[in-house]
Design an enzyme around this catalytic site. Structure first.
Site, PDB file in Angstrom:
ATOM      1  N   LYS A 199       1.042  -1.163  -0.186  1.00  0.00           N
ATOM      2  CA  LYS A 199       0.060   0.057  -0.075  1.00  0.00           C
ATOM      3  C   LYS A 199       0.978   1.289   0.227  1.00  0.00           C
ATOM      4  CE  LYS A 199      -3.470   2.340   2.646  1.00  0.00           C
ATOM      5  NZ  LYS A 199      -4.530   2.297   3.612  1.00  0.00           N
ATOM      6  N   LYS A 253      -2.163  -1.712  -3.829  1.00  0.00           N
ATOM      7  CA  LYS A 253      -2.991  -0.670  -3.832  1.00  0.00           C
ATOM      8  C   LYS A 253      -2.268   0.787  -3.939  1.00  0.00           C
ATOM      9  CE  LYS A 253      -6.000   1.796  -0.387  1.00  0.00           C
ATOM     10  NZ  LYS A 253      -5.888   2.069   0.723  1.00  0.00           N
TER      11      LYS A 253
HETATM   12  C1  PBG Z   1      -7.942   3.154   5.270  1.00  0.00           C
HETATM   13  C2  PBG Z   1      -8.153   3.302   3.882  1.00  0.00           C
HETATM   14  C3  PBG Z   1      -7.665   4.129   2.861  1.00  0.00           C
HETATM   15  C4  PBG Z   1      -8.251   3.483   1.693  1.00  0.00           C
HETATM   16  C5  PBG Z   1      -8.676   2.247   1.938  1.00  0.00           C
HETATM   17  N1  PBG Z   1      -8.879   2.022   3.253  1.00  0.00           N
HETATM   18  C6  PBG Z   1      -7.386   5.444   3.154  1.00  0.00           C
HETATM   19  C7  PBG Z   1      -5.875   5.775   3.268  1.00  0.00           C
HETATM   20  O1  PBG Z   1      -5.134   4.868   3.523  1.00  0.00           O
HETATM   21  O2  PBG Z   1      -5.684   6.845   3.446  1.00  0.00           O
HETATM   22  C8  PBG Z   1      -8.146   4.496   0.327  1.00  0.00           C
HETATM   23  C9  PBG Z   1      -9.085   3.707  -0.586  1.00  0.00           C
HETATM   24  C10 PBG Z   1      -9.428   4.681  -1.924  1.00  0.00           C
HETATM   25  O3  PBG Z   1      -8.678   5.756  -2.156  1.00  0.00           O
HETATM   26  O4  PBG Z   1     -10.441   4.175  -2.523  1.00  0.00           O
HETATM   27  N2  PBG Z   1      -6.523   3.441   5.884  1.00  0.00           N
END
Ligand code: PBG
Length: 325
Positions: A199, A253
């Site tokens: 991520k 992601k």
């Molecule tokens: C929670 C989370 C996030 C996303 C999914 N779970 C936000 C982040 O990490 O700031 C992002 C998903 C998206 O942008 O569609 N931490």
């Protein structure tokens, strides 16, 4: 997966042969439908994500029943809370009467024929908007023990309410092991973990943070999410680590800007690979189409095809409703 060999011109120019030899696209059963769920009732469109709503639990269930009819086999719930209720320790995250637990219970009680996933993070629940409990609010460092305990507690609450899959997205080292230990200690052996293993600290999460009210009040997430400039080797190390800790699925992601990473993870991973086409990827398509700059249907389909071609087994995408309709 990519086709082998080229399609000679005589085949490419014939629409029937082109179709016959074409690669498959996503089927609804392989798509995980995101849903933002709140306390209370009603639905509100999210300004940065046209066509995507925050739902009360009853409305979320109605939305999911429509997707179930279209053949979708998975949904993932993101809880949204009013800012006034949030605390530094994120205690709302494991509130058994909170929106995520409530949706899990209702989905099971009404026998929704979809796997129920729950995102496990603290950023929607902390007063400061960071993904863990902070040890140092100046340096924005996560406090490991408190963060892992809170994530585990939240995962156990969602699993006890009926989640089939819990998906930790906080990027805290050791989160998978801590959650697995918590689930097992609670007798929740059957709940699977899909880790957001790879991520990146990405600008493409912008619209999500508005949707979930989870933007950090100070600083950013570079202290715990991955550096986009670092490549495949780090991604594979994260995947190996999460598999060793007991992840049943791993995730990459965002998806579209990281297809090189996704393809490499698919080659190396020993468990199914999920790709998350994030909020900013969806928002770009909507905005460009709205401005008359590109054809939404065509580009949306192409963006999904690219993620499939890179090798993802499942995809989380805000295009789900568009795909089903
Ligand atoms: C929670 C989370 C996030 C996303 C999914 N779970 C936000 C982040 O990490 O700031 C992002 C998903 C998206 O942008 O569609 N931490």
């Amino acid at each position: 997966m990519s086709a082998s060999g080229r399609l000679p011109g005589r085949l490419r120019e014939n629409a029937h042969l082109r179709r016959a030899l074409g690669m498959g696209s996503w089927e609804p059963r392989q798509v995980v439908v995101p849903v933002f769920v709140t306390r209370g009732s009603g639905k509100t469109e999210i300004a940065g994500l046209p066509g995507i709503y925050r739902y009360g639990v009853a409305e979320a269930l109605a939305f999911l029943k429509a997707r179930e009819q279209e053949g979708f086999a998975n949904f993932i719930a993101f809880g949204v809370e009013e800012s006034g209720m949030k605390t530094p320790d994120a205690s709302l995250a494991w509130d058994a009467s909170g929106p995520v637990c409530e949706l899990m219970r209702r989905a099971k009680a009404e026998r929704l024929a979809m796997a129920a996933w729950a995102d496990v993070c603290l950023c929607q629940y902390t007063s400061h908007g960071h993904c863990g409990v902070l040890e140092d609010s100046e340096a924005l460092k996560l406090e490991p023990a408190g963060t892992l305990a809170a994530l585990s507690r939240a995962a156990v609450a969602y699993a006890a309410a009926g989640a089939d899959v819990v998906a930790p997205s906080a990027c805290a080292d050791g989160q998978v092991a801590a959650i697995r230990a918590g689930l097992d200690a609670g007798g929740l052996w059957h709940t699977a973990i899909c880790s957001y293993s790879v991520k990146y600290a990405s600008g493409f999460y912008g619209p999500f943070r508005e949707a979930a009210g989870s933007a950090p009040s100070k600083g950013d997430r570079r202290g715990y999410q991955m550096d986009p400039a670092r490549g495949v080797a780090e991604a594979l190390a994260e995947v190996r680590q999460d598999e060793a800790e007991g992840a049943d699925m791993v995730m990459v992601k965002p998806a579209g800007p990281y297809l090189d990473v996704l393809a490499a993870v698919k080659r190396e991973a020993g468990v199914p690979v999920v790709a998350y086409q994030v909020s900013g990827e969806y928002a770009m398509l909507r905005a460009a189409a709205e401005a008359g700059m590109l054809d939404f249907d065509r580009c949306a389909a192409e963006s999904l095809l690219a993620i499939k071609r890179a090798g993802a087994d499942l995809v989380i995408t805000y295009l789900a409703e568009w795909m089903g309709g």
